[in-house]
Each structure stands twice: as C-alpha cells, then as structure tokens.
Design a protein around this motif. Structure first.
Motif, PDB file in Angstrom:
ATOM      1  N   PRO B 303      46.381  36.116  28.148  1.00 30.42           N
ATOM      2  CA  PRO B 303      46.018  34.841  28.767  1.00 30.42           C
ATOM      3  C   PRO B 303      44.882  35.037  29.759  1.00 30.42           C
ATOM      4  CG  PRO B 303      48.062  35.677  29.712  1.00 30.42           C
ATOM      5  CD  PRO B 303      47.730  36.568  28.560  1.00 30.42           C
ATOM      6  N   PHE B 304      44.056  34.016  29.875  1.00 36.38           N
ATOM      7  CA  PHE B 304      42.900  34.134  30.753  1.00 36.38           C
ATOM      8  C   PHE B 304      43.304  33.819  32.195  1.00 36.38           C
ATOM      9  CE2 PHE B 304      38.895  33.164  32.736  1.00 36.38           C
ATOM     10  CZ  PHE B 304      38.109  34.191  32.247  1.00 36.38           C
ATOM     11  N   PRO B 305      43.006  34.735  33.119  1.00 38.31           N
ATOM     12  CA  PRO B 305      43.499  34.559  34.498  1.00 38.31           C
ATOM     13  C   PRO B 305      42.645  33.603  35.334  1.00 38.31           C
ATOM     14  CG  PRO B 305      42.426  36.706  34.252  1.00 38.31           C
ATOM     15  CD  PRO B 305      42.332  36.030  32.925  1.00 38.31           C
ATOM     16  N   SER B 306      42.666  32.341  34.997  1.00 37.37           N
ATOM     17  CA  SER B 306      41.848  31.342  35.703  1.00 37.37           C
ATOM     18  C   SER B 306      42.184  31.295  37.185  1.00 37.37           C
ATOM     19  CB  SER B 306      42.071  29.949  35.116  1.00 37.37           C
ATOM     20  OG  SER B 306      41.908  29.992  33.741  1.00 37.37           O
ATOM     21  N   GLU B 307      43.499  31.367  37.484  1.00 39.27           N
ATOM     22  CA  GLU B 307      43.915  31.273  38.894  1.00 39.27           C
ATOM     23  C   GLU B 307      43.309  32.410  39.703  1.00 39.27           C
ATOM     24  OE1 GLU B 307      45.895  31.519  36.295  1.00 39.27           O
ATOM     25  OE2 GLU B 307      47.010  29.631  36.131  1.00 39.27           O
ATOM     26  N   GLU B 308      43.271  33.584  39.093  1.00 42.19           N
ATOM     27  CA  GLU B 308      42.701  34.735  39.795  1.00 42.19           C
ATOM     28  C   GLU B 308      41.232  34.485  40.094  1.00 42.19           C
ATOM     29  OE1 GLU B 308      44.627  37.243  40.756  1.00 42.19           O
ATOM     30  OE2 GLU B 308      46.252  36.103  39.822  1.00 42.19           O
ATOM     31  N   PHE B 309      40.534  33.930  39.150  1.00 38.98           N
ATOM     32  CA  PHE B 309      39.105  33.703  39.385  1.00 38.98           C
ATOM     33  C   PHE B 309      38.874  32.583  40.402  1.00 38.98           C
ATOM     34  CE2 PHE B 309      38.581  36.280  35.565  1.00 38.98           C
ATOM     35  CZ  PHE B 309      37.614  37.166  36.039  1.00 38.98           C
ATOM     36  N   ARG B 310      39.777  31.625  40.442  1.00 41.47           N
ATOM     37  CA  ARG B 310      39.646  30.586  41.483  1.00 41.47           C
ATOM     38  C   ARG B 310      39.839  31.217  42.863  1.00 41.47           C
ATOM     39  NH1 ARG B 310      41.381  26.994  37.919  1.00 41.47           N
ATOM     40  NH2 ARG B 310      43.607  27.145  38.300  1.00 41.47           N
ATOM     41  N   ARG B 311      40.860  32.077  42.954  1.00 39.82           N
ATOM     42  CA  ARG B 311      41.110  32.747  44.232  1.00 39.82           C
ATOM     43  C   ARG B 311      39.904  33.608  44.616  1.00 39.82           C
ATOM     44  NH1 ARG B 311      42.754  37.853  45.070  1.00 39.82           N
ATOM     45  NH2 ARG B 311      43.395  38.244  42.924  1.00 39.82           N
ATOM     46  N   LEU B 312      39.416  34.396  43.681  1.00 40.76           N
ATOM     47  CA  LEU B 312      38.312  35.316  43.980  1.00 40.76           C
ATOM     48  C   LEU B 312      37.003  34.563  44.189  1.00 40.76           C
ATOM     49  CD1 LEU B 312      39.296  37.923  41.268  1.00 40.76           C
ATOM     50  CD2 LEU B 312      39.220  38.399  43.732  1.00 40.76           C
TER      51      LEU B 312
END
Ligand SMILES: Cc1ncc(C[n+]2csc(CCOP(=O)(O)OP(=O)(O)O)c2C)c(N)n1
Ligand code: SF4
Ligand SMILES: [Mg+2]
Lengths: 297, 391
Positions: B303-312
């Motif tokens: 799965p693509f970690p969209s939440e991680e990229f939003r945080r970063l």
C-alpha cells in the motif's frame, strides 16, 4: 482397464444440487452429475472460464479462477498443496471445456501430463467456445458451422480437422487416458471410478453435445451423443500404460450422414463433404481397431 | 544467533524462502532471477529444504500453480523478473482476488532491455499485491521473511512482492547475516489457511467463493474488501517491521518509509531500491557541506504510504522525487502519487520529478547531488514551480 458401472450401483445419493444455470439438454451438465456421482465426497474441483460455472451445483468444494488458460497450473498447485498439508487422499479434479483443454489451456495440460501431476482432468467437449456464443475451437469437427466459421459464399465452415488430444496425452505417457460420451454413462462411470483409484495424471475426454451450439432439439442430446459414438465420429477407448482398448466395438459403424444431419451446424454439408468426413472416420476407426488390445506405439 | 556469509542478492532471496520454510516453489528461469530458483533447487535436492519444487513450463503457470498451492493451504513462493512478471499479470489478479497469500520475489528487469528499472513491477501496480522494495541483499532476506508474515496476517491475506534491482543486487556479493532457523520459526509460525480447499469445509469454502465472485451481494464488495485489506496492511507492515527488529535487531524505517538524515532539513528527496543507497552518499556529502536536505526511502509502494508523505511533506519546503519508471503519456508514478498525497496540506511543498535509471542507465552520486541542489533551489523559491527532468 475400466469396467462399466451401472448408475444404480452407485446408490441414490446425488452430489449436485437440484438446479443449475445450464441450457436445457446441456451435455456438460450431465457430465457434472456423473462425475460428482462417481467421485462422491472425497474430491475438490478446479474450474476456469467456460460454461462450467453454470454447473456450479456440484457440492464439492470448488475453486473458480478467472484464468481461462490456467487449468493445468491450477490443478498442479492444488494437488501439490494438498500433498504438503497431508491430504493426498483428496482427488483434485477439473471439469474443463475443450477450449480450456485443447487450445488456450493446452500448454498447461501438456506440461501437467509431462510432470505426471496427481490430477484428474475431465474435458467436457462441446466442440466450440460455447460460453462466448459458439466460436470454433481446436476440437470442432471438420466443416462444422460456428459463429467464427460461418457458412457463406466463401466459407464452408471449419476447414481444419480436430486435434486428437486424448491420443496426444497417451503419447505423452499419461498413466490413464480415456474417451467417453454422455450417451454411455456406465462406460463413463466405470472410467471415472477406475481413474479415481490411480495416482498420477489422468485424462478423460467426454463428448458432451450442446443443443444451443450444435443446433438440435434439447431432448435429443443423448441421441446425438450416441450417434457420434455409433458412427465412429467419437470412438470410445482407453489407454492404460500404453495399451489401448476399444470400449465400444459394433460389428458395423453407422454412416456419419445420419448423425451429422441431426445437427444444424452440419446442415450445409454437400455429399462430397460428407464423404470426406466418412473417409476420415473410416480410416481412424480402422487404425484404432488394429491397435485394439495392443501397444499404441 | 545468526551467521554471516558473503552472498549475492539472489542467494539472500533463496535463504528467505528457505528460512520461511516454504512448502511450494514454482520455478521458471529468466535473467536476472534464474539463480534464485537454482539455489532453491539445490537446497531441495540436498534435503536442506523440504518443499514441493515444481519446474513449470512458463510464468503463467508459475503464478497460477502458486495460487493453487496457496488455496490448498500451503505456503507458496515463486520468483521472476521483467517479461516473466508481465506474463504473470493475468493470474496475479486472480491471486490477489482470491486473497491467497503467495509471496513472490521480483528481481527487477526493465520491460525494455535486460537491465533493471521498475517498469516490470509498476506494470503490476493495480493487481492488488503488496509491493515492498529493497535496497540491499540483507534487506531482501529480511523483507522476504517479513513478507510471509504480512501476507498471511488475517487482517491482510494478500499476496506480497518483495523486490530488488536486478544485477545491482542479484549478482553482487556482500556480507549478509542469515538469522537462525529457530528464531525465524519463532517469528514466523507455520501457515494455517482458514479457508483450505478441502472436502468437509464446503459451506465455508462456498461462502468465501461467493464473496470472491461477488455473487448474491454488492458486486463491488470484493473490491472494497481488498482495498480495506490494503489499508489494514499499512498497520500490519509497521507491526511486523517492529517485531522483526525485536527478534533480529534490524528494521527498515517504519516499514513503509525510511527517513535518512531528515532532522531539521528544508527539503528531501525520495528514492526506491538501490538508488536509495547511492542517495545516502549524496546526502552525506551535501550535509557535510551544510546543505539541509535528507532522504526518504519509499519501501512500501503498495500500500502507498500517503499519510507518511503528508506528515513528512508538512515539514519541508521542497521534495525531489526520483522515479526509476514512467507511466508513458503521464509521468513518474511515485512522483504523481506523492504529489497527490500532499494535496490536502494547507501549505504544500514544491515537488520536482526526476526520471533516472531506466533500462539500467547508471545513476551516480553526482547525479543525485544535482537532483538535491535543484530541490534545494526550489525550497528557496527559485526555479520553475514544478519540474520534470530526465537524468
Ligand atoms: C484469457 C481469456 N480469453 C478469453 C476468454 C473468453 N472466454 C470465456 S469462456 C470462453 C470459451 C470457453 O470454451 P470452452 O473451454 O470450450 O468451454 P465452453 O464455453 O464451451 O463450455 C472464452 C473464449 C476468457 N475468459 N479469458
Ligand atoms: S451453451 Fe451448450 S455447453 Fe453451454 S450451457 Fe448451454 S448447452 Fe451447455
Ligand atoms: Mg467448448
């Protein structure tokens, strides 16, 4: 070799639910009933795209995979997987259409036979891609009209002979290969029960007329199927460890004309064409009779 | 305790399968995958590994047979590269659709030429498989073991790819720690399918089958269930990554992404696979010169970690994304997905896309330094608002 088994010997119990989605008079639906009756409780069923899902009323656990070309691979995997979980007792069986057997699935069939996978492959042969509306397959009889070999000013139906896949499987050295017909249930049941008791690759190719695709009255399925066998268009034989045996050997074959003329797909045939089919049937029959009881090669 | 051995990436992959005690292997040769199945063949031949080893006649069968074995309740493994992976495309949908936890190693080979890029795996983007990218041979071995635990988790039940760049990893030897079998056994218990294809379980098998077919219910339900499983997989991947750390002392970021020197930076670059290794050197050099730029390694592509990229993304002013792929007619695939992940941020960083390493084109430290410099300029508001560049 097998021994014919009358249906009543198998008792009253049925292993299919009462209804299915097949057309009236479907030969394939008869195959499912007989197969499930012969195999009883201890089998699982693999299935790929074909009319087969219309016979989903077999009660055994089934897996349907939308990989039309993958029957050989699917059964290979199931059989090896069951072996690994200690359930080699379970028969892995597939009721696979002629398209999924002799055409798109042929590579996987041939490779599974080479590996001598512990599976039972039942091909129900309606001689075309019926589920998609009756297109020509590698199992379609010479000159038959199908939706992709229609009759017209420039076309006389299918121009190629059908592939003889049972013999190909026998030549690959499969432990058990048989042809059968829905019109000879005792013969088919005997072959299924014999095959059930063998380990390794088993192949039973069943002539399964299709009223919808072949153009005859649904009540005549057995009549047409029987005519195919009696005329030599679909001889019944089995090959066990390289020895061939004819299971139905009339003193004289009926002319092919009679059974061809029962079917809409051959209505256009002229005398010359019928003669060619007759000659080919006669030749093949002569060769089969010569091999009867002996080694195929 | 584990032991160390100098080995090529393909051997590390074979060790992962062996330590996971796979019960079924379908094998078909293709460069640069071939030696994976050769190593496994030897392990089976010598009795080191007790498994069904099936020499199939093509990758379509390799995939479909693995599916069948998994359906029967066995732990199934296969491996392939480039064209072999393309040939598996059709049954791959069936494997994920049937929720069969097959694990597959992908040793990247471009769909154009023999050298590596990620075009083979990206062409499977929407097949419903979990896809975990690795940077070195140790990570291949470790991720291979984790892949089974993730795939077989009841919350997930999805087939899983673990992947690494062909040649760069497959045939390059480096020291790898091989965990002990006892530790792996404790970490990864034997597979027990809840839905084996067996007589006596007909009712349950049918119910599951009907759900897979979408019969007698909302036809979209099976899509929805699979997407929910993908979402759940994010948490499971992070958990498994932590548990692996407890057992073996190694982890890969949080399992989804790995931040490298991202404290107090004004920008970061994103890379997958071996390019991330090269990028570490570039980041070290630039930070030594006082540049405030870090690296985010994308490990879980699906799965693509969209939440991680939003945080970063909320922490920086610019992101430079390196894609070893392209969706022709559109653009860099991870570039687009990261960009779309950031859309909901109040203040969005600038985002730049770079195509590098396609068909095995070499990516040097200097190339990545240049990418970093461009990204830093964007962080300062210089240069065009967005940029897509071929390296
Ligand atoms: C890869 C693929 N190609 C084509 C089809 C379309 N298709 C579905 S069933 C079928 C014909 C099946 O023929 P056969 O195996 O003879 O079984 P029958 O329908 O006659 O029972 C075809 C062509 C498909 N489902 N998948
Ligand atoms: S089309 Fe023919 S094979 Fe298919 S269900 Fe109807 S009768 Fe049976
Ligand atoms: Mg057919």
């Amino acid at each position: 070799m097998s021994r014919p088994i009358p249906l009543h010997e198998l008792g009253d119990k049925e292993y299919i639910d009462p209804a299915n989605q097949a057309c009236q008079g479907c030969g394939g639906a008869i195959v499912s009933r007989l197969v499930s009756k012969a195999l009883g409780e201890g089998f699982v069923r693999a299935e790929v795209a074909c009319c087969g899902p219309a016979f989903m009323n077999i009660r055994a656990p089934s897996i349907y995979v939308e990989v039309f070309e993958g029957a050989g691979a699917l059964m290979t995997g199931i059989s090896r997987g069951l072996k690994r979980i200690g359930r080699e007792d379970v028969v892995v069986m597939g009721i696979i259409g002629d398209g999924g057997t002799v055409d798109i699935g042929f590579q996987g069939l041939s490779a599974a036979a080479e590996r001598n996978e512990n599976i039972l492959w039942v091909c129900y042969d309606n001689e075309a891609y019926m589920n998609t509306g009756g297109q020509k397959s590698g199992a379609t009889t010479l000159y038959a009209a199908t939706t992709t070999t229609p009759i017209g000013e420039y076309s006389r139906g299918k121009l190629e002979r059908r592939k003889n896949v049972p013999l190909l499987m026998a030549m690959q050295g499969a432990p058990y290969v048989a042809t059968a017909s829905v019109a000879f249930p005792e013969d088919l049941l005997g072959k299924l029960i014999h095959a059930k008791g063998i380990k390794g690759f088993r192949y039973i190719h069943v002539s399964s007329p299709c009223p919808t695709g072949w153009g005859y009255d649904p009540k005549d399925t057995i009549k047409v199927a029987r005519g195919m066998v009696q005329s030599g268009l679909w001889p019944l034989y089995e090959v066990s460890d390289g020895i061939l045996r004819l299971n139905y050997k009339p003193r004289e074959l009926k002319p092919v004309r009679e059974v061809l003329k029962m079917q809409g797909r051959f209505r256009h045939l002229n005398d010359e064409e019928i003669d060619r089919i007759q000659r080919e049937v006669d030749t093949f029959w002569r060769r089969l009779v010569a091999k009867d009881g002996g080694e195929i090669f | 305790m584990g032991r160390w051995e100098v080995m090529v990436g393909n051997k590390a992959i074979a060790y992962a399968a062996k330590l996971a005690r796979v019960q079924f292997i379908s094998a078909y040769p293709i460069t640069p995958q071939t030696s994976v199945v050769e190593y496994l063949a030897e392990m089976v031949a010598s009795g080191e590994l007790d498994a069904e080893f099936v020499n199939v006649e093509g990758e379509l069968t390799a995939q479909t047979a693995a599916l069948g074995a998994s359906a029967a309740g066995a732990r199934a493994f296969t491996a392939t590269s480039g064209p072999g992976l393309l040939y598996m495309h059709h049954p791959m949908h069936a494997t994920s659709g049937g929720r069969f936890p097959v694990v597959m190693a992908v040793i990247h080979r471009s769909v154009k030429g023999m050298q590596p890029d990620h075009s083979d795996m990206m062409a499977q983007r929407d097949t419903g498989w979990i896809m975990l990218e690795c940077e070195n041979s140790q990570e291949l071995l470790d991720t291979g073991i984790m892949a089974f635990k993730i795939a077989e988790d009841e919350r997930v039940r999805l087939p899983t790819i673990f992947a690494g760049d062909g040649y760069i990893l497959s045939y390059t030897a480096e020291p790898v720690e091989i965990p002990s079998q006892e530790d792996v056994d404790a970490f990864l218990p034997p597979y027990r399918s809840s839905y084996p294809l067996l007589p006596g379980l007909a009712e349950e098998a049918r119910r599951v089958q009907m759900e897979q077919w979408g019969i007698g219910q909302d036809p979209q339900l099976r899509w929805r269930r699979q997407q929910e499983a993908m979402e759940a997989a994010k948490m499971v991947i992070m958990e498994v990554n932590e548990e692996f750390y407890k057992w073996f002392g190694r982890r890969y970021g949080n399992g989804l992404v790995e931040e490298y020197r991202c404290d107090d930076v004004e920008a970061f670059i994103v890379a997958m696979g071996t390019i991330a290794s090269t990028a570490r050197t570039a980041i070290d050099r630039l930070q030594a010169k006082g540049r405030r730029i870090g690296l985010v390694k994308l490990k879980s592509f699906r799965p693509f970690p969209s939440e991680e990229f939003r945080r970063l993304g909320a922490m920086v002013r610019a992101i430079g994304v390196i894609d070893r792929n392209i969706s022709l007619g559109s653009g860099g695939i991870t570039f687009q997905e990261i960009r779309s992940s950031l859309y909901d941020l109040e203040e969005r960083p600038r985002i730049l896309g770079f195509h590098a390493g396609l068909s095995g084109k070499e990516v040097r430290v200097g190339d990545i330094e240049m990418i970093c410099e461009k990204t830093l300029r964007a962080a300062k508001g210089e240069g065009p608002p967005s940029l897509v560049e071929w390296i």
